[in-house]
Design a protein around this motif. Structure first.
Motif, PDB file in Angstrom:
ATOM      1  N   ASN A 186       2.345 -28.152  49.890  1.00 55.12           N
ATOM      2  CA  ASN A 186       3.710 -27.830  50.311  1.00 55.12           C
ATOM      3  C   ASN A 186       4.179 -28.715  51.465  1.00 55.12           C
ATOM      4  O   ASN A 186       5.307 -29.194  51.461  1.00 55.12           O
ATOM      5  N   ASN A 189       8.711 -25.610  49.260  1.00 57.73           N
ATOM      6  CA  ASN A 189       9.533 -24.485  49.709  1.00 57.73           C
ATOM      7  C   ASN A 189      10.999 -24.883  49.844  1.00 57.73           C
ATOM      8  O   ASN A 189      11.898 -24.126  49.500  1.00 57.73           O
ATOM      9  N   ASP A 245      12.435 -25.301  46.305  1.00 53.87           N
ATOM     10  CA  ASP A 245      12.606 -23.986  45.705  1.00 53.87           C
ATOM     11  C   ASP A 245      13.883 -23.321  46.223  1.00 53.87           C
ATOM     12  O   ASP A 245      14.681 -22.793  45.445  1.00 53.87           O
ATOM     13  N   ARG A 259      17.132 -22.509  43.853  1.00 51.51           N
ATOM     14  CA  ARG A 259      17.599 -21.126  43.698  1.00 51.51           C
ATOM     15  C   ARG A 259      19.050 -20.957  44.131  1.00 51.51           C
ATOM     16  O   ARG A 259      19.723 -20.034  43.696  1.00 51.51           O
TER      17      ARG A 259
END
Length: 151
Positions: A111, A117, A120, A124
């Motif tokens: 990561n 993160n 993501d 989203r």
């Protein structure tokens, strides 16, 4: 009395308790309990499979406790002197979370180099933006602390 999520992914520990004739109560709230909740639920218990909550209150409110088994390695939440004074056996499971922590560490290393993160969160929220990162294969990785996790 057991901590959450004891037995949730693998029922074998609960099956063994049942086969041995023990009655048990699994945390009914499906979340980490605070010290007060543990003490109340353990009031009539002989044994406690504990998480990281402070166990001092349990010893005050559950006079029948004979054994406390701490899930994981840390015993800082268990008042060892008081347990010794009351003849309460204290155990722990030092290797219970070793592999999970090692795997999480690898995931965090990926990561931090690939910004998963961030990608993501953007995805989203309806944004697709190419994020540049580094390959782990081209990195120098140092391990600090060579206990059970670093092995």
């Amino acid at each position: 009395m057991s901590t959450y999520p004891f037995g949730a992914l693998n029922s074998r520990p609960l099956d063994l308790l049942k086969q041995a004739g023990f009655e048990y109560q699994v945390n009914p709230l499906g979340r980490k309990l605070n010290s007060q909740e543990v003490a109340e639920m353990a009031r009539n218990c002989d044994a406690l499979i504990a998480g990281t909550e402070n166990i001092a209150l349990v010893l005050e409110k559950a006079p029948n406790i004979k054994i406390i088994s701490r899930v994981g390695i840390g015993l800082d939440s268990v008042p060892l002197k008081e347990c010794r004074k009351r003849n309460v056996v204290v155990c722990y499971t030092p290797d219970a979370v070793t592999m999970a922590v090692a795997e999480l560490t690898v995931g965090l290393m990926i990561n931090i180099t690939r910004f998963l993160n961030v990608a993501d969160r953007q995805f989203r929220s309806g944004v697709w933006k190419r994020i540049l990162g580094r390959r782990i294969g081209k990195s120098v990785i140092g391990l600090i602390g060579f206990g059970r996790i670093g092995i």
